[in-house]
Motif scaffolding. Structure first.
Motif, PDB file in Angstrom:
ATOM      1  N   LYS A  63       0.838  -1.202   0.000  1.00 29.37           N
ATOM      2  CA  LYS A  63       0.000   0.000   0.000  1.00 29.37           C
ATOM      3  C   LYS A  63       0.874   1.254   0.000  1.00 29.37           C
ATOM      4  O   LYS A  63       1.905   1.305   0.676  1.00 29.37           O
ATOM      5  CB  LYS A  63      -0.933   0.018   1.220  1.00 29.37           C
ATOM      6  CG  LYS A  63      -2.056  -1.011   1.122  1.00 29.37           C
ATOM      7  CD  LYS A  63      -3.122  -0.774   2.160  1.00 29.37           C
ATOM      8  CE  LYS A  63      -4.287  -1.749   1.968  1.00 29.37           C
ATOM      9  NZ  LYS A  63      -5.008  -1.517   0.704  1.00 29.37           N
ATOM     10  N   PHE A  73      -3.782  10.658  -2.962  1.00 30.25           N
ATOM     11  CA  PHE A  73      -4.530   9.401  -2.899  1.00 30.25           C
ATOM     12  C   PHE A  73      -3.856   8.539  -1.840  1.00 30.25           C
ATOM     13  O   PHE A  73      -2.683   8.202  -1.972  1.00 30.25           O
ATOM     14  CB  PHE A  73      -4.533   8.716  -4.261  1.00 30.25           C
ATOM     15  CG  PHE A  73      -4.969   9.625  -5.382  1.00 30.25           C
ATOM     16  CD1 PHE A  73      -6.304   9.970  -5.539  1.00 30.25           C
ATOM     17  CD2 PHE A  73      -4.034  10.157  -6.258  1.00 30.25           C
ATOM     18  CE1 PHE A  73      -6.698  10.816  -6.563  1.00 30.25           C
ATOM     19  CE2 PHE A  73      -4.422  11.006  -7.282  1.00 30.25           C
ATOM     20  CZ  PHE A  73      -5.766  11.340  -7.435  1.00 30.25           C
ATOM     21  N   ILE A  76      -3.466   3.353  -1.225  1.00 33.32           N
ATOM     22  CA  ILE A  76      -3.929   2.627  -2.403  1.00 33.32           C
ATOM     23  C   ILE A  76      -3.052   1.397  -2.626  1.00 33.32           C
ATOM     24  O   ILE A  76      -1.921   1.327  -2.183  1.00 33.32           O
ATOM     25  CB  ILE A  76      -3.962   3.523  -3.659  1.00 33.32           C
ATOM     26  CG1 ILE A  76      -2.551   3.980  -4.054  1.00 33.32           C
ATOM     27  CG2 ILE A  76      -4.866   4.733  -3.432  1.00 33.32           C
ATOM     28  CD1 ILE A  76      -2.496   4.681  -5.411  1.00 33.32           C
ATOM     29  N   THR A  78      -3.913  -3.080  -3.509  1.00 32.93           N
ATOM     30  CA  THR A  78      -4.915  -4.062  -3.071  1.00 32.93           C
ATOM     31  C   THR A  78      -4.353  -5.429  -2.713  1.00 32.93           C
ATOM     32  O   THR A  78      -5.108  -6.300  -2.290  1.00 32.93           O
ATOM     33  CB  THR A  78      -5.952  -4.271  -4.191  1.00 32.93           C
ATOM     34  OG1 THR A  78      -5.302  -4.865  -5.331  1.00 32.93           O
ATOM     35  CG2 THR A  78      -6.621  -2.965  -4.593  1.00 32.93           C
ATOM     36  N   THR A  88      -5.235  -4.079  -9.167  1.00 38.81           N
ATOM     37  CA  THR A  88      -4.703  -3.153  -8.177  1.00 38.81           C
ATOM     38  C   THR A  88      -4.982  -1.715  -8.599  1.00 38.81           C
ATOM     39  O   THR A  88      -5.535  -1.458  -9.675  1.00 38.81           O
ATOM     40  CB  THR A  88      -3.200  -3.382  -7.974  1.00 38.81           C
ATOM     41  OG1 THR A  88      -2.766  -2.640  -6.824  1.00 38.81           O
ATOM     42  CG2 THR A  88      -2.394  -2.937  -9.191  1.00 38.81           C
ATOM     43  N   ASP A  89      -4.599  -0.777  -7.738  1.00 43.66           N
ATOM     44  CA  ASP A  89      -4.795   0.645  -8.008  1.00 43.66           C
ATOM     45  C   ASP A  89      -3.567   1.236  -8.696  1.00 43.66           C
ATOM     46  O   ASP A  89      -2.434   0.795  -8.458  1.00 43.66           O
ATOM     47  CB  ASP A  89      -5.021   1.412  -6.700  1.00 43.66           C
ATOM     48  CG  ASP A  89      -6.207   0.901  -5.898  1.00 43.66           C
ATOM     49  OD1 ASP A  89      -7.285   0.730  -6.494  1.00 43.66           O
ATOM     50  OD2 ASP A  89      -6.053   0.680  -4.678  1.00 43.66           O
ATOM     51  N   ARG A 123      -5.092  11.328 -12.384  1.00 46.26           N
ATOM     52  CA  ARG A 123      -6.265  10.466 -12.199  1.00 46.26           C
ATOM     53  C   ARG A 123      -5.910   9.226 -11.397  1.00 46.26           C
ATOM     54  O   ARG A 123      -4.899   8.571 -11.682  1.00 46.26           O
ATOM     55  CB  ARG A 123      -6.815  10.044 -13.559  1.00 46.26           C
ATOM     56  CG  ARG A 123      -8.066   9.169 -13.430  1.00 46.26           C
ATOM     57  CD  ARG A 123      -8.522   8.564 -14.729  1.00 46.26           C
ATOM     58  NE  ARG A 123      -9.401   7.428 -14.423  1.00 46.26           N
ATOM     59  CZ  ARG A 123      -9.508   6.346 -15.151  1.00 46.26           C
ATOM     60  NH1 ARG A 123      -8.795   6.214 -16.247  1.00 46.26           N
ATOM     61  NH2 ARG A 123     -10.330   5.380 -14.800  1.00 46.26           N
ATOM     62  N   LEU A 124      -6.721   8.910 -10.404  1.00 45.96           N
ATOM     63  CA  LEU A 124      -6.633   7.637  -9.714  1.00 45.96           C
ATOM     64  C   LEU A 124      -7.359   6.595 -10.550  1.00 45.96           C
ATOM     65  O   LEU A 124      -8.548   6.752 -10.871  1.00 45.96           O
ATOM     66  CB  LEU A 124      -7.274   7.727  -8.327  1.00 45.96           C
ATOM     67  CG  LEU A 124      -7.431   6.410  -7.564  1.00 45.96           C
ATOM     68  CD1 LEU A 124      -6.077   5.783  -7.253  1.00 45.96           C
ATOM     69  CD2 LEU A 124      -8.243   6.624  -6.286  1.00 45.96           C
ATOM     70  N   LYS A 126      -8.717   3.248 -10.149  1.00 45.55           N
ATOM     71  CA  LYS A 126      -9.046   2.311  -9.081  1.00 45.55           C
ATOM     72  C   LYS A 126      -9.009   0.874  -9.596  1.00 45.55           C
ATOM     73  O   LYS A 126      -9.200   0.623 -10.786  1.00 45.55           O
ATOM     74  CB  LYS A 126     -10.433   2.614  -8.524  1.00 45.55           C
ATOM     75  CG  LYS A 126     -10.555   3.977  -7.867  1.00 45.55           C
ATOM     76  CD  LYS A 126     -11.964   4.189  -7.361  1.00 45.55           C
ATOM     77  CE  LYS A 126     -12.128   5.574  -6.743  1.00 45.55           C
ATOM     78  NZ  LYS A 126     -13.529   5.803  -6.283  1.00 45.55           N
ATOM     79  N   ALA A 127      -8.800  -0.056  -8.688  1.00 48.50           N
ATOM     80  CA  ALA A 127      -8.787  -1.469  -9.057  1.00 48.50           C
ATOM     81  C   ALA A 127     -10.069  -1.846  -9.793  1.00 48.50           C
ATOM     82  O   ALA A 127     -10.040  -2.564 -10.797  1.00 48.50           O
ATOM     83  CB  ALA A 127      -8.612  -2.335  -7.811  1.00 48.50           C
ATOM     84  N   GLU A 128     -11.198  -1.320  -9.311  1.00 58.70           N
ATOM     85  CA  GLU A 128     -12.470  -1.670  -9.943  1.00 58.70           C
ATOM     86  C   GLU A 128     -12.652  -1.017 -11.313  1.00 58.70           C
ATOM     87  O   GLU A 128     -13.574  -1.373 -12.061  1.00 58.70           O
ATOM     88  CB  GLU A 128     -13.654  -1.314  -9.024  1.00 58.70           C
ATOM     89  CG  GLU A 128     -13.680   0.118  -8.553  1.00 58.70           C
ATOM     90  CD  GLU A 128     -13.058   0.293  -7.168  1.00 58.70           C
ATOM     91  OE1 GLU A 128     -13.572   1.142  -6.416  1.00 58.70           O
ATOM     92  OE2 GLU A 128     -12.067  -0.398  -6.860  1.00 58.70           O
ATOM     93  N   ASP A 129     -11.775  -0.059 -11.661  1.00 56.66           N
ATOM     94  CA  ASP A 129     -11.810   0.540 -13.003  1.00 56.66           C
ATOM     95  C   ASP A 129     -11.142  -0.353 -14.048  1.00 56.66           C
ATOM     96  O   ASP A 129     -11.313  -0.134 -15.255  1.00 56.66           O
ATOM     97  CB  ASP A 129     -11.103   1.898 -13.013  1.00 56.66           C
ATOM     98  CG  ASP A 129     -11.814   2.948 -12.177  1.00 56.66           C
ATOM     99  OD1 ASP A 129     -13.040   2.796 -11.962  1.00 56.66           O
ATOM    100  OD2 ASP A 129     -11.162   3.901 -11.724  1.00 56.66           O
TER     101      ASP A 129
END
Length: 272
Positions: A63, A73, A76, A78, A88-89, A123-124, A126-129
């Motif tokens: 992290k 941020f 971040i 994962t 991951t981020d 821009r972040l 994200k893992a879910e992106d």
């Protein structure tokens, strides 16, 4: 000695900060792609000022906190191992900005670079992106996490993706290339591969070769190695008993991924 295969060479640049790999236009044949792998102890800080390059900061493991001095941020990342096989981020930072990475836990970070002159928003990612795909069949199966694909307009040049290949399977296969600026049929994209294996004592084979065989090199690639792909086809073979992970960085004059399969092996895709 291979000009395409890079072994880890950790250099402590400040307390708790080790640069494990560094690929630049000065020390390689690549013009559009650069990369750096940095290991950070908890609390250690890495800072860098970007000039005419953009950067995608991938929280490979552990992290981290990331700031570009305007946006921050926190915590971040994962996963503790890439073989958890979850996205991951990452953080995209454009040219002419300065960023800082601080380790919350022990962390490995991949910094992906390409030339850039048009400043874009930080821009972040994200893992879910990350879009997640299962590609291939038979002994050509792999799991793909698209971190920064060409469908995402966040970057000027960079494309970033990570790929997991099962034991005994092939990846980047059938052999394909993207070394001609011949759109819409093929785009020119240089590429780097950062490899890990599970278990760590494993290896994979990677061949990089051109149609005329003026470049034709087959490498035994071990955990933590980097392979440069300036041109040519670049398949990867994974021995039985081991899993393969690699992170790809691609960039070129046009930010689109259009590849050309080697005709002799394209029939593989047509199997029922």
């Amino acid at each position: 000695m291979s000009k395409l295969l890079r072994k880890p060479n950790p250099v402590e640049t400040s307390p708790g900060v080790k640069v494990v790999h560094e690929v630049t236009s000065e020390n390689s044949s690549l013009e559009y792609v650069g990369m750096k792998i940095v290991d950070l102890d908890p609390g250690a800080i890495y800072k860098e000022g970007l000039e005419k390059v953009e950067c995608c900061i991938v929280a490979l493991t552990g992290k981290i906190n990331v700031t570009d001095q305007e946006e921050t941020f926190e915590s971040i990342g994962t996963r503790e191992s890439v073989f958890e096989k979850k996205p991951t981020d990452s953080v995209y930072v454009s040219n002419d900005r300065t960023f800082t990475v601080e380790a919350v836990t022990k962390a490995r970070v991949i910094l992906c670079y390409s030339p850039s002159t048009k400043q874009l928003p930080t821009r972040l990612i994200k893992a879910e992106d990350n879009s997640v795909e299962n590609r291939g069949k038979y002994n050509n199966k792999r799991l793909v996490h698209n971190i920064l694909p060409d469908s995402d307009p966040s970057a000027n040049s960079l494309l970033v993706v990570e790929v997991f290949t099962e034991s005994g399977n092939w990846s980047s296969y059938p052999p394909h290339k993207h070394d001609q600026d011949n759109l819409p049929h093929e785009s020119f994209l240089e590429e780097t591969y950062y490899h890990e294996m599970n278990p760590k004592q494993g290896f994979v084979f990677q061949r990089v070769y051109t149609d005329d065989r003026s470049l034709d090199e087959t490498m035994a690639v071990e955990n933590g190695d980097v392979v440069l792909v300036p041109v040519g086809y670049h398949p990867v073979s994974v021995p039985d008993g081991y899993e393969s992970y690699y992170l790809n960085i691609m960039a070129g004059p046009t930010r689109t991924w259009k590849f050309h399969n080697e005709p002799a092996h394209e029939w593989i895709l047509e199997r029922k």
